[in-house]
Design an enzyme around this catalytic site. Structure first.
Site, PDB file in Angstrom:
ATOM      1  CG  ASP A 304      61.130 -13.818 -19.283  1.00 23.41           C
ATOM      2  OD1 ASP A 304      60.785 -14.998 -19.523  1.00 23.41           O
ATOM      3  OD2 ASP A 304      60.454 -13.060 -18.571  1.00 23.41           O
TER       4      ASP A 304
HETATM    5  C1  NOJ Z   1      57.930 -15.654 -19.210  1.00 24.07           C
HETATM    6  C2  NOJ Z   1      57.918 -15.153 -17.796  1.00 24.07           C
HETATM    7  O1  NOJ Z   1      58.134 -13.768 -17.782  1.00 24.07           O
HETATM    8  C3  NOJ Z   1      58.951 -15.818 -16.913  1.00 24.07           C
HETATM    9  O2  NOJ Z   1      58.723 -15.402 -15.592  1.00 24.07           O
HETATM   10  C4  NOJ Z   1      58.898 -17.297 -17.043  1.00 24.07           C
HETATM   11  O3  NOJ Z   1      59.831 -17.890 -16.193  1.00 24.07           O
HETATM   12  C5  NOJ Z   1      59.158 -17.675 -18.485  1.00 24.07           C
HETATM   13  N1  NOJ Z   1      58.118 -17.081 -19.326  1.00 24.07           N
HETATM   14  C6  NOJ Z   1      59.190 -19.176 -18.718  1.00 24.07           C
HETATM   15  O4  NOJ Z   1      57.924 -19.711 -18.656  1.00 24.07           O
END
Ligand code: NOJ
Length: 785
Positions: A304
């Site tokens: 993430d």
């Molecule tokens: C952080 C988020 O937790 C995740 O769900 C998301 O896909 C990513 N950022 C990318 O934007």
């Protein structure tokens, strides 16, 4: 409506009815016994040959480059402000991008990769396509509330078609985190608290996104997230610590991930949270032991956003280099935005801290996905595919149907002799009050980056179209977060002047739901509670429509307002879906996928809980008297145990009665069930057929979501009092009775036992067929040796 339009509508309705109604029971292998591999189209010898051939030609730096992912364009996290992507791509230093603005920019970056880099390896282009692309569908919690996987699959297919036409071939969806805490803002992004329903939804998304073949130009790779346990954030505070036993992981938190991967998802995303003391993005148990060794997942693990860099804040690495080392060695293949693989991975390999084999394996996984998507053959997106005109009728029909099926009617009391809903066709004057009645932006919910202004239709627009402007008295009554006295006075005056009041209240999707949207107070924000009470005091029949990304704790409303409908955030077709439902054209049929608490102090509250040693009378979740002989039982002294509304609950404009279920055998053999489970991985023979008659005892046709629950007693570890094992959407005409049949496979009786093995054990089993998780009469039978 012209006859041509009627014809077209009918054709679409027939198509929808045949294609999507009464979800057929597909056996799910979502609780795999150890060593049961996921099915994946990436495990393909033809792909493997190409991957190996390419790998042989790659330098260390080029390999590292394939594991580096950057966000360009509008950031969806703390921005890094980096520039110079074209040069890095041409130098083979970047494997994937996301948040690219549009198809033209995608093609330009792809050109840098394919024409200018030494090995011409295309980029993987991702985006958070969470509940639709431009055609914004209801938010995922709402989509799950449809209990209708086929409509979710259709919604995801449309998202894939639109996203891929804009150059996006990878979505960071579905979010399959099990969630038992409505304080957590991201509860809006998932399918709620149940692993069986969550798995069915996970599969539907993956089928929709990836289509029949990943290589098709309109398919996008899925990415179930956030692996794993993120939804169990302590106190519902985003990014917070989680502590989940291996048993509970296997039984509740893993299954939707397994389901998504077994459905063929090409990628998966590791989470932010610490799980049992080890951050999920450096957790070798979940990323290697479970994902690679037990499930044998051949696809890509993406981190993430900056979760690798965050290993330093977590305190398991004192610098970025150690963080990178821990992450890749634990099993994270690609680094989203931390820049740590770019900075340190080559050096870590040279010094032997990361083996060549580990690096190669991670690169292989990234390349497999690119080959499977057909990016080597067709790296560019045909720019003429993108629809810059109006949204097509079929997409709108799916968006509207999904929204209609997601609405959950919580209360519909009688006022002056009949239920408030549906509203009478001859209705004269309606007061439409509330900050969400005409708020197109909020209809899209959180994560709707490609929603276009002007596409969403509000409740006010649709109601005015239906009744005529003269019959709709609109008063905003203030903003979501504040109101003036004058706005509230104006709203009360509008109510006094009307036959019926519709109140559109709730949360602000952008700031109160989704990522970093946790709330410690689950009430109506601003002065909305005051507005509600003053409007209700007029005594006019009132319908409260709640727009929210979670259950809200509103005991006053549930006691005093006669009709309450949960709209969640319904997407582009919010207005038409709501008006169709309010006036009875499409009765509401959504059901809760999360338990709706009475009080904050009950959280976490979930239906599939274990019994205590001192259960309150009937079940641990039954309301108990506050005084008297039951003092030393598991309960609160100042609140009921049970929820305001249970998991699975939702009313409609008719009533249904259920008979006690019949079963095809009074006795099953654990040994035979285990043999079957091992042999067919739970997708084989029927172990038990369960039937129940469901009658529509009311006056209008509607669909009922018929739910089947199993409870096991006498097992080596405690099992939930009842757990969902099957469901069907059943259409029933007024007065009609249908025999509803469930063919349960052995997996319906399997659970993770005291050795942490998936087994069926001799036990006493109860089966309920019921309209929700808190009602119905159980049939009991024996699972013997
Ligand atoms: C952080 C988020 O937790 C995740 O769900 C998301 O896909 C990513 N950022 C990318 O934007």
């Amino acid at each position: 409506m012209s006859s041509k339009k009627i014809c077209c509508r009918l054709a679409i309705l027939v198509f929808l009815a045949t294609a999507f109604s009464s979800f057929a029971q597909t056996p799910q292998r979502d609780a795999p016994f150890r060593g049961q591999p996921v099915r994946s189209s990436l495990a393909d010898p033809a792909i493997e040959q190409k991957v190996n051939a390419l790998l042989k030609q790659m330098t260390l730096e080029e390999k590292v480059g394939q594991l580096v992912q950057y966000s360009v364009g509008t950031a969806t996290g703390p921005g890094t402000g980096r520039t110079g992507y074209s040069e890095m791509i041409a130098g083979g230093q970047v494997g994937a991008l996301f948040n690219v603005e549009n198809v033209q920019q995608v093609n330009r970056f792809q050109h840098d990769a394919v024409e200018k880099s030494r090995l011409h390896i295309p980029l993987l282009i991702g985006l958070d396509v969470i509940h639709g692309y431009r055609t914004t569908m209801p938010v995922p919690l709402a989509l799950a509330s449809t209990w209708d996987p086929p409509i979710v699959e259709r919604a995801a297919r449309i998202a894939a078609q639109e996203a891929s036409a804009d150059g996006v071939r990878w979505t960071f969806s579905p979010m399959v985190d099990i969630t038992r805490d409505p304080r957590w803002g991201r509860i809006i992004e998932g399918a709620g608290e149940d692993p069986y329903l969550g798995s069915a939804m996970a599969r539907a998304y993956v089928r929709g996104y990836q289509g029949k073949s990943l290589a098709a130009a309109d398919s996008i790779a899925a990415c179930p997230k956030h692996y794993v346990g993120y939804g169990a954030a302590e106190a519902g505070r985003d990014y917070n610590t989680t502590e989940i036993s291996e048993h509970t992981l296997r039984e509740f938190y893993f299954p939707p991930f397994y389901a998504a991967l077994d459905e063929g998802s090409a990628t998966i995303m590791s989470a932010f949270n610490t799980l049992n003391g080890v951050p999920a993005s450096a957790n070798a148990f979940t990323l290697t032991q479970i994902l690679r060794k037990e499930w044998r997942f051949p696809g890509l693990v993406d981190s993430d956003w900056t979760s690798l860099g965050e290993l330093v804040a977590h305190g398991i690495a004192n610098d970025g280099k150690t963080a990178a080392e821990k992450a890749i060695n634990a099993g994270v293949d690609m680094d989203m935005e931390s820049n740590l693989y770019h900075e340190h991975l080559a050096e870590l390999v040279k010094s032997g801290k990361v083996s060549q084999g580990t690096l190669d394996e991670a690169v292989r996984r990234a390349l497999r996905v690119k080959f499977a998507l057909g990016l080597f053959e067709k790296p560019y997106t045909d720019e003429s595919r993108k629809n810059n005109g109006a949204l097509p009728a079929e997409s709108l029909e799916i968006a509207r149907t999904a929204a209609q099926r997601s609405l959950v009617l919580l209360k519909n009391d009688q006022v002056t002799g009949h239920s408030v809903l549906p509203l009478g066709q001859g209705l004269q004057k309606v007061a439409l009050i509330g900050p969400l009645a005409d708020d197109a932006g909020n209809m899209a919910g959180s994560w709707a980056g490609r929603a276009e202004q002007g596409d969403a239709i509000t409740l006010k627009a649709s109601l005015t179209q239906k009744l005529g402007a003269a019959n709709v008295k609109y008063a905003k009554g203030g903003d979501i977060k504040n109101a003036t006295d004058a706005q509230i006075t104006e709203a009360v005056a509008a109510a006094n002047d009307a036959d019926v009041v519709i109140l559109a209240l709730g949360e602000d999707a952008g700031t109160m739901t989704g990522e970093a949207g946790s709330r410690a107070h689950l009430d109506l924000p601003g002065r909305q509670q005051e507005l509600l009470e003053k409007v209700a005091a007029t005594g006019k029949p009132t319908v409260l429509i709640l727009f929210s990304g979670r259950p809200l704790i509103l005991p006053w409303a549930f006691q005093h307002v006669p009709a309450v409908l949960v709209a969640w955030f319904p997407g582009v077709q919010a207005g038409p879906a709501l008006v169709n439902t309010l006036f009875g054209e499409t009765p509401p049929t959504g059901k809760l996928v999360v338990s709706w608490p009475h009080a904050m102090g009950q959280i976490p509250l979930y239906y599939n809980a274990l019994s205590t040693g001192r259960p309150a009378p009937k079940t641990a979740l039954t309301n108990v008297p506050l005084n008297g002989e039951d003092k030393y039982v598991s309960r609160y002294v100042d609140e009921q145990n049970g929820p305001q509304f249970p998991f699975g609950y939702g009313l409609t404009y008719t009533q249904f009665s259920f008979t006690k279920p019949d079963i095809s055998a009074a006795h099953l053999s654990a040994r035979k069930l285990n043999e079957e489970l091992r042999k067919s991985a739970g997708s084989g023979k029927t172990a038990l057929t369960v039937t129940a008659s469901v009658t529509n005892t009311g006056k209008v046709a509607a669909e009922e979501v018929v739910q089947l629950y199993v409870g096991l007693r006498g097992t080596s570890v405690e099992e939930p009092v009842r757990a969902l094992k099957a469901f069907q959407r059943v259409p029933l005409a007024a007065g009609e009775t249908k025999k509803v049949t469930f063919d349960l496979g052995s997996e319906a009786f399997a659970f993770w036992n005291i050795q942490n093995e998936l087994e069926i054990e001799p036990s006493k089993a109860n089966i309920w067929v019921s309209p929700d998780s808190a009602s119905g009469e159980a049939v009991e039978f024996e699972i013997g040796e």
